[in-house]
Design a protein around this motif. Structure first.
Motif, short mmCIF file in Angstrom:
data_model
loop_
_atom_site.label_atom_id
_atom_site.label_comp_id
_atom_site.label_asym_id
_atom_site.label_seq_id
_atom_site.Cartn_x
_atom_site.Cartn_y
_atom_site.Cartn_z
N GLN A 1 0.81 -1.22 0.00
CA GLN A 1 0.00 0.00 0.00
C GLN A 1 0.85 1.27 0.00
O GLN A 1 0.32 2.38 0.17
N ALA A 2 2.16 1.14 -0.20
CA ALA A 2 3.04 2.31 -0.25
C ALA A 2 2.77 3.13 -1.51
O ALA A 2 2.29 2.63 -2.53
N LEU A 3 3.10 4.41 -1.43
CA LEU A 3 3.00 5.32 -2.57
C LEU A 3 4.37 5.68 -3.10
O LEU A 3 5.36 5.68 -2.36
N ARG A 4 4.45 6.00 -4.37
CA ARG A 4 5.66 6.58 -4.93
C ARG A 4 5.85 7.97 -4.33
O ARG A 4 4.88 8.66 -4.00
N LEU A 5 7.10 8.39 -4.21
CA LEU A 5 7.38 9.71 -3.64
C LEU A 5 6.67 10.81 -4.42
O LEU A 5 6.07 11.71 -3.83
N GLU A 6 6.72 10.75 -5.73
CA GLU A 6 6.09 11.79 -6.54
C GLU A 6 4.58 11.84 -6.30
O GLU A 6 3.99 12.92 -6.23
N THR A 7 3.96 10.67 -6.13
CA THR A 7 2.52 10.62 -5.87
C THR A 7 2.19 11.24 -4.52
O THR A 7 1.22 12.01 -4.39
N ALA A 8 2.97 10.89 -3.50
CA ALA A 8 2.73 11.44 -2.17
C ALA A 8 2.93 12.95 -2.15
O ALA A 8 2.13 13.69 -1.54
N LEU A 9 3.97 13.42 -2.79
CA LEU A 9 4.25 14.86 -2.81
C LEU A 9 3.17 15.62 -3.56
O LEU A 9 2.74 16.71 -3.15
N ALA A 10 2.68 15.04 -4.64
CA ALA A 10 1.58 15.67 -5.38
C ALA A 10 0.32 15.73 -4.54
O ALA A 10 -0.42 16.73 -4.56
N ALA A 11 0.04 14.67 -3.78
CA ALA A 11 -1.15 14.66 -2.93
C ALA A 11 -1.07 15.77 -1.89
O ALA A 11 -2.08 16.41 -1.59
N TYR A 12 0.13 16.01 -1.35
CA TYR A 12 0.29 17.00 -0.27
C TYR A 12 0.39 18.43 -0.81
O TYR A 12 0.42 19.38 -0.03
N THR A 13 0.44 18.58 -2.11
CA THR A 13 0.51 19.93 -2.69
C THR A 13 -0.71 20.17 -3.58
O THR A 13 -1.75 20.62 -3.10
N SER A 14 -0.64 19.81 -4.85
CA SER A 14 -1.74 20.12 -5.77
C SER A 14 -3.02 19.37 -5.44
O SER A 14 -4.12 19.90 -5.63
N GLY A 15 -2.91 18.12 -4.94
CA GLY A 15 -4.11 17.37 -4.60
C GLY A 15 -4.88 18.02 -3.48
O GLY A 15 -6.11 18.19 -3.54
N SER A 16 -4.17 18.42 -2.43
CA SER A 16 -4.82 19.10 -1.31
C SER A 16 -5.27 20.50 -1.71
O SER A 16 -6.29 21.00 -1.23
N ALA A 17 -4.50 21.16 -2.60
CA ALA A 17 -4.87 22.51 -3.04
C ALA A 17 -6.20 22.48 -3.78
O ALA A 17 -7.05 23.37 -3.59
N ARG A 18 -6.39 21.48 -4.61
CA ARG A 18 -7.67 21.36 -5.31
C ARG A 18 -8.81 21.21 -4.32
O ARG A 18 -9.86 21.86 -4.45
N LEU A 19 -8.61 20.36 -3.33
CA LEU A 19 -9.64 20.09 -2.34
C LEU A 19 -9.96 21.34 -1.52
O LEU A 19 -11.12 21.61 -1.21
N ALA A 20 -8.93 22.11 -1.18
CA ALA A 20 -9.10 23.31 -0.37
C ALA A 20 -9.52 24.52 -1.18
O ALA A 20 -9.75 25.60 -0.61
N ARG A 21 -9.58 24.36 -2.49
CA ARG A 21 -9.93 25.46 -3.40
C ARG A 21 -9.01 26.67 -3.19
O ARG A 21 -9.47 27.83 -3.17
N THR A 22 -7.72 26.41 -3.02
CA THR A 22 -6.78 27.52 -2.85
C THR A 22 -6.58 28.26 -4.16
O THR A 22 -6.75 27.70 -5.25
N HIS A 23 -6.19 29.52 -4.05
CA HIS A 23 -5.88 30.31 -5.24
C HIS A 23 -4.45 30.07 -5.70
O HIS A 23 -4.20 29.96 -6.91
N THR A 24 -3.50 30.01 -4.77
CA THR A 24 -2.10 29.86 -5.15
C THR A 24 -1.39 28.76 -4.39
O THR A 24 -0.48 28.13 -4.93
N ALA A 25 -1.73 28.51 -3.14
CA ALA A 25 -1.02 27.52 -2.35
C ALA A 25 -1.10 26.14 -3.00
O ALA A 25 -2.13 25.75 -3.55
N GLY A 26 0.01 25.42 -2.96
CA GLY A 26 0.03 24.07 -3.48
C GLY A 26 0.40 23.94 -4.94
O GLY A 26 0.44 22.83 -5.49
#
Length: 563
Positions: free
Chosen positions: A490-515
Motif C-alpha cells: 500500500q506504499a505510494l511513490r514519492l512523486e505521488t505522495a508529494l503531489a497529494a500533499y501539494t496540488s491534490g490538497s490545493a484542489r480540495l481546499a480550493r486555494t488560489h495559489t497555495a500548493g
C-alpha cells in the motif's frame, strides 16, 4: 486513528523562529534547485520571483533580486494540509500541553507542576492512549496528583486524537456524572465493575464536561491561530483545511478569529474552514441554510466545506465497523447519523454550493459515506463539487473503486500507516487479521485512480509533511515500535505522495495559489534542505524546510539561509 509515531516532532520549529513573519513582496532567485511544480519534477533548476510573482521557471534564467543557491535541494509548492486543527493546536500549546510526554508518569508529573500555577479549571491535552492500560486513564490518578500539591482544581485533558477526555473527580462532580448518568448518543463513559465512572469520556460524552468549561476568549483564539500558523509556515505549509470550525469538545468557534486575522493582514495562510455539522441536527434544511449563511470566500479565507463526523476511532471501539470488534465487549462501534439523515444532509449541503468533508475511520463509515455520495450523484450533484473522505483507516476492498467512480477524494493522514504504539496495542488486537490488512489502502486507491490529498490532523499528529510522506512511501517510521513496513503493497511513490500533499490538497481546499508553482502566480513555495528524490527512501523523515513563501511574501526563513 492513531497517535503520532513522531510525537517529539509534533510542533516543528518554535513559532516565530527564523525571520519576521511577513516581509515585502519578494524579488528573489532560487538557483541550482530540483523543481517540483505540484504534479511532477520539471526540467528546470531555477525559479525567479519579481514583486512577489513567479516570473520564470527553467534553466539559465537571468537572476532577479537576491540569489539563493539551493545546492541541489528541492523547491516545491507550499504544502497544503488537507485536514488539520491549527487553532486547537495553538490554543493547547499556549495553555497546558502534554503532547511531548512519553509515559503516564510524565503526564502526571506535568499535572502536578501545573496545578499550583492557576485557579479554576486546568484544561489542555495531548496525552496518548497507548500510555494507559486499555487507553483509558483514571480520575483517581488526577485526584492523587492534585492531592500531592494541595489542589482541588477540576481537570479536563483531551487526548492527542481529540476523541477522548480524561477528567478528575471534581470535573465529574461538576458535570453531575455518576453511575446513573446515561451517555449522549454516540458517547461512551468508561466505568468500573460497579458501574461508577472511572474518568475517561469518549466522543460525545466529552460534551458533558465541556459544557461546564469557560469558552476561550477571542484573544486566546487569535493567539492560538497565529501560533499554529507560524509553526506550520516553519514546515513549508502555506495552506490548510481547518477540519472543524464550530464549537467542539470544549473548543470555541474560531470563525470570528479567522475573519479578524484576515482583516488585520495577519492571516498569511490560505485557509478553508470546514463548518461543523452537529450530531443533534433535527431540521436538515434549516441547518444547511444556517451554514450557507456563514460562508466566506475571500482572498485567504474560505468556508466552503461542511464537516460530518461519521464515527469515532478504533482505540475506543467507536469507529463504525460492518462486523463486531474482536473483544469481550463486542459491538460494531458508533454511527452518528442515520442513513436517511445523511443523504438528506448531503443533498441540502451540496445544493447550497458547499463541499462535504467526512471523518470516516471504520469500514462501515466509509461505506455509508460512499453510499450517500452515490445517492447524491444519482440525484444530480453539482459538477464542481469537491467532496472527500478523511482518514480512511479501515476500508472494505470492495469500496476502493468507488472513490474514483464517484470522484470522491481520499484524504490521507499517512503518518498513522505504520506499526506505531497505538496501532500495535489498541488497533490490531480488536480489528483482527483480515481487517488489519484493510488499513490505510493508499496504494490501492492510487492504482484505482482515486483523487488523493494528504494532511496531518495536527495536533493528533505532527504537522510536518515530511514525516507523513516518509510513512506514505515506506509504510514505516524510525520511531515506530516495530520496524517492518505495515502492508508494504500500500506504499505510494514519492512523486505521488508529494503531489497529494501539494496540488491534490490545493484542489480540495480550493486555494488560489497555495500548493502550485506556476509562472504568473504569486510565489508560493517551500525550499527544502535536501533533494528527497536523491535520498534513500529511509531518510525522507530527515528533510527540513529552509524557506517558505506564501502569497508572494517570505513567511519563514531558517537562520542558516543568507538573504
Amino acid at each position: 486513528m492513531s497517535a503520532d509515531p513522531a510525537a517529539g516532532a509534533a510542533a516543528g520549529p518554535a513559532a516565530g523562529a527564523g525571520r519576521p513573519a511577513v516581509q515585502d513582496p519578494l524579488d528573489l532567485t532560487i538557483a541550482n534547485a530540483a523543481v517540483f511544480d505540484g504534479e511532477r519534477l520539471l526540467d528546470a533548476d531555477t525559479v525567479t520571483v519579481s514583486g512577489g510573482t513567479v516570473t520564470g521557471i527553467g534553466r539559465g534564467l537571468d537572476p532577479v533580486g537576491r540569489v539563493v543557491d539551493a545546492h541541489g535541494a528541492l523547491l516545491a509548492p507550499g504544502f497544503v494540509d488537507a485536514h488539520a486543527h491549527p487553532v486547537f493546536a495553538g490554543v493547547e500549546a499556549l495553555a497546558f500541553d502534554v503532547s511531548q510526554t512519553t509515559s503516564a508518569a510524565e503526564v502526571l508529573a506535568a499535572v502536578r507542576a501545573a496545578l499550583p500555577q492557576g485557579e479554576g479549571w486546568l484544561t489542555g491535552g495531548g496525552w496518548s492512549m497507548a500510555h494507559f492500560p486499555g487507553g483509558a486513564p483514571l480520575a483517581s490518578q488526577l485526584d492523587e496528583a492534585g492531592a500531592a500539591v494541595g489542589s482541588d482544581r477540576p481537570i479536563q485533558l483531551i487526548n492527542r486524537d481529540h476523541h477522548s477526555a480524561w477528567v478528575n473527580t471534581a470535573a465529574l462532580r461538576i458535570a453531575g456524572i455518576d453511575r446513573t448518568t446515561q451517555p449522549p448518543p454516540g458517547g461512551v463513559i468508561e466505568r468500573d465493575e460497579h458501574g461508577e465512572p472511572t474518568g475517561t469520556l469518549h466522543e460525545s460524552a466529552m460534551d458533558l464536561v465541556a459544557a461546564h468549561i469557560p469558552p476561550e476568549s477571542p484573544e486566546e483564539l487569535r493567539a492560538g491561530l497565529l501560533h499554529g500558523q507560524a509553526a506550520m509556515h516553519g514546515l513549508g505549509i502555506t495552506g490548510y483545511i481547518d477540519a472543524i470550525v464550530g464549537d467542539y469538545s470544549g473548543h470555541g468557534d474560531s470563525l470570528a478569529a479567522y475573519v479578524a486575522a484576515e482583516a488585520a493582514g495577519e492571516l498569511t495562510m490560505e485557509v478553508n474552514g470546514s463548518l461543523w455539522w452537529g450530531r443533534d441536527i433535527a431540521d436538515v434544511e434549516a441547518e444547511a441554510a444556517r451554514l450557507a449563511a456563514r460562508r466566506v470566500d475571500s482572498p485567504r479565507l474560505r468556508t466552503t466545506q461542511v464537516k460530518f463526523m461519521l464515527d469515532g476511532i478504533v482505540e475506543s471501539m467507536t469507529a463504525a465497523m460492518a462486523q463486531p470488534y474482536r473483544c469481550a465487549c463486542g459491538g460494531t462501534g458508533t454511527q452518528y447519523f442515520a442513513r436517511e439523515h445523511l443523504r438528506a444532509a448531503f443533498a441540502a449541503i451540496s445544493a447550497a454550493g458547499l463541499d462535504i468533508h467526512c471523518h470516516a475511520i471504520g469500514d462501515a463509515a466509509s461505506t455509508e459515506a460512499l453510499d450517500a455520495f452515490e445517492a447524491l450523484a444519482a440525484a444530480g450533484d453539482r459538477s464542481d463539487a469537491r467532496h472527500h473522505i478523511a482518514h480512511i483507516q479501515v476500508v472494505d476492498p470492495a469500496d476502493i473503486p468507488r472513490f474514483a467512480q464517484l470522484g470522491i477524494t481520499a484524504n490521507m493522514q499517512a503518518l498513522w500507516a505504520c506499526y506505531e504504539d497505538q496501532m500495535v496495542e489498541l488497533n490490531m488486537p480488536v480489528l483482527g487479521e483480515e481487517r488489519s490488512g484493510w488499513q490505510y489502502p493508499f496504494g490501492d486507491l492510487a492504482r484505482a485512480g482515486a483523487p488523493l490529498a494528504m494532511g496531518s490532523d495536527w495536533p493528533v499528529s505532527s504537522p510536518d509533511p515530511w514525516q507523513a510522506i516518509h510513512v506514505a512511501v515506506n509504510r514505516s517510521h524510525p520511531t515506530a515500535v516495530r520496524p517492518e513496513p505495515l502492508l508494504p503493497h500500500q506504499a505510494l511513490r514519492l512523486e505521488t505522495a508529494l503531489a497529494a500533499y501539494t496540488s491534490g490538497s490545493a484542489r480540495l481546499a480550493r486555494t488560489h495559489t497555495a500548493g502550485r508553482l506556476r509562472v504568473g502566480a504569486p510565489a508560493d513555495f517551500a525550499l527544502a534542505d535536501a533533494n528527497p528524490f536523491a535520498l534513500p527512501a529511509q531518510e525522507l523523515h530527515t528533510v527540513g524546510t529552509l524557506l517558505t513563501a506564501a502569497g508572494g511574501r517570505l513567511v519563514h526563513a531558517d537562520p542558516q539561509v543568507t538573504l
